[in-house]
Design a protein around this motif. Structure first.
Motif, PDB file in Angstrom:
ATOM      1  N   GLY A  62       0.772  -1.239   0.000  1.00 45.43           N
ATOM      2  CA  GLY A  62       0.000   0.000   0.000  1.00 45.43           C
ATOM      3  C   GLY A  62       0.799   1.282   0.000  1.00 45.43           C
ATOM      4  O   GLY A  62       0.230   2.364   0.105  1.00 45.43           O
ATOM      5  N   VAL A  63       2.127   1.180  -0.115  1.00 41.77           N
ATOM      6  CA  VAL A  63       2.970   2.380  -0.142  1.00 41.77           C
ATOM      7  C   VAL A  63       3.772   2.375  -1.442  1.00 41.77           C
ATOM      8  O   VAL A  63       4.367   1.366  -1.821  1.00 41.77           O
ATOM      9  N   LYS A  64       3.768   3.514  -2.114  1.00 39.49           N
ATOM     10  CA  LYS A  64       4.541   3.684  -3.345  1.00 39.49           C
ATOM     11  C   LYS A  64       5.753   4.553  -3.030  1.00 39.49           C
ATOM     12  O   LYS A  64       5.630   5.584  -2.376  1.00 39.49           O
ATOM     13  N   PHE A  87      20.856  10.975  -2.811  1.00 41.91           N
ATOM     14  CA  PHE A  87      19.819   9.968  -3.008  1.00 41.91           C
ATOM     15  C   PHE A  87      18.586  10.441  -2.258  1.00 41.91           C
ATOM     16  O   PHE A  87      18.670  10.848  -1.104  1.00 41.91           O
ATOM     17  N   MET A  88      17.442  10.426  -2.915  1.00 35.67           N
ATOM     18  CA  MET A  88      16.215  10.870  -2.277  1.00 35.67           C
ATOM     19  C   MET A  88      15.058   9.967  -2.676  1.00 35.67           C
ATOM     20  O   MET A  88      15.037   9.407  -3.772  1.00 35.67           O
ATOM     21  N   VAL A  89      14.115   9.829  -1.764  1.00 37.01           N
ATOM     22  CA  VAL A  89      12.943   9.000  -2.017  1.00 37.01           C
ATOM     23  C   VAL A  89      11.722   9.660  -1.383  1.00 37.01           C
ATOM     24  O   VAL A  89      11.796  10.211  -0.292  1.00 37.01           O
ATOM     25  N   MET A  90      10.629   9.639  -2.138  1.00 35.44           N
ATOM     26  CA  MET A  90       9.342  10.137  -1.655  1.00 35.44           C
ATOM     27  C   MET A  90       8.431   8.937  -1.493  1.00 35.44           C
ATOM     28  O   MET A  90       8.454   8.017  -2.323  1.00 35.44           O
ATOM     29  N   PHE A  91       7.615   8.949  -0.450  1.00 33.09           N
ATOM     30  CA  PHE A  91       6.649   7.876  -0.229  1.00 33.09           C
ATOM     31  C   PHE A  91       5.251   8.452  -0.280  1.00 33.09           C
ATOM     32  O   PHE A  91       5.020   9.587   0.116  1.00 33.09           O
TER      33      PHE A  91
END
Length: 164
Positions: A62-64, A87-91
């Motif tokens: 359920g998380v992208k 490095f970066m990530v969005m949820f």
């Protein structure tokens, strides 16, 4: 200590502002977003937006997660630092498209030699989690993220990148 703060704010300005602009332009329904059709997308699923490298999406329970790299080597080298990329990530919630900004995130990086480094903790930064990392050699890198987001569930996400 002053040098560390200078580095932090320099990276925040060079990385945070462009990323914030990207994030702001994505305020529409994230659930229907199709990165494959974005301008500059090549057949491997990665795109360059300026000097922002899109690593793609991964979904788990359920998380992208959407991961990006930004080349910061020149700015870091001027300050005597070895890091080459941010490095970066969005949820986001996969169903509602709402961002998830709270939790703990770390990344393990497996380099071209096949060895995996120690986990690097990502810091929460205006809508994403990020850290400066060193990708020193050309070749394939694998990023394995371990998360414990606001709902308390542990999830793992994986991304790949080839440094040419």
């Amino acid at each position: 200590m002053k040098k560390r703060w200078t580095v932090f704010f320099t990276v925040l300005l060079t990385v945070g502002l462009p990323f914030a602009a990207v994030a702001a332009s994505h305020e529409h329904d994230h659930g229907s977003m199709n990165h494959e059709k974005m301008e500059g997308m090549n057949h491997s699923g990665m795109a360059m937006t300026g000097d922002m490298i899109m690593l793609g999406d991964d979904s788990e329970e359920g998380v992208k997660a959407m991961a990006h790299l930004k080349d910061v080597q020149e700015a870091m080298a001027k300050m005597g630092m070895a890091q080459t990329h941010h490095f970066m990530v969005m949820f986001m919630d996969a169903e509602s498209g709402k961002p998830i900004e709270a939790g703990t995130v770390a990344v393990k990086i497996k380099g071209p030699s096949g060895s995996e480094g120690e986990p690097v903790k990502l810091m929460g930064m205006q809508g994403h989690f990020g850290a400066d990392i060193a990708l020193a050699k050309k070749g394939e890198y694998k990023f394995k993220l371990g998360t414990k987001l606001a709902d308390g569930k542990k999830r793992q996400f994986e991304f790949e990148f080839t440094l040419k």
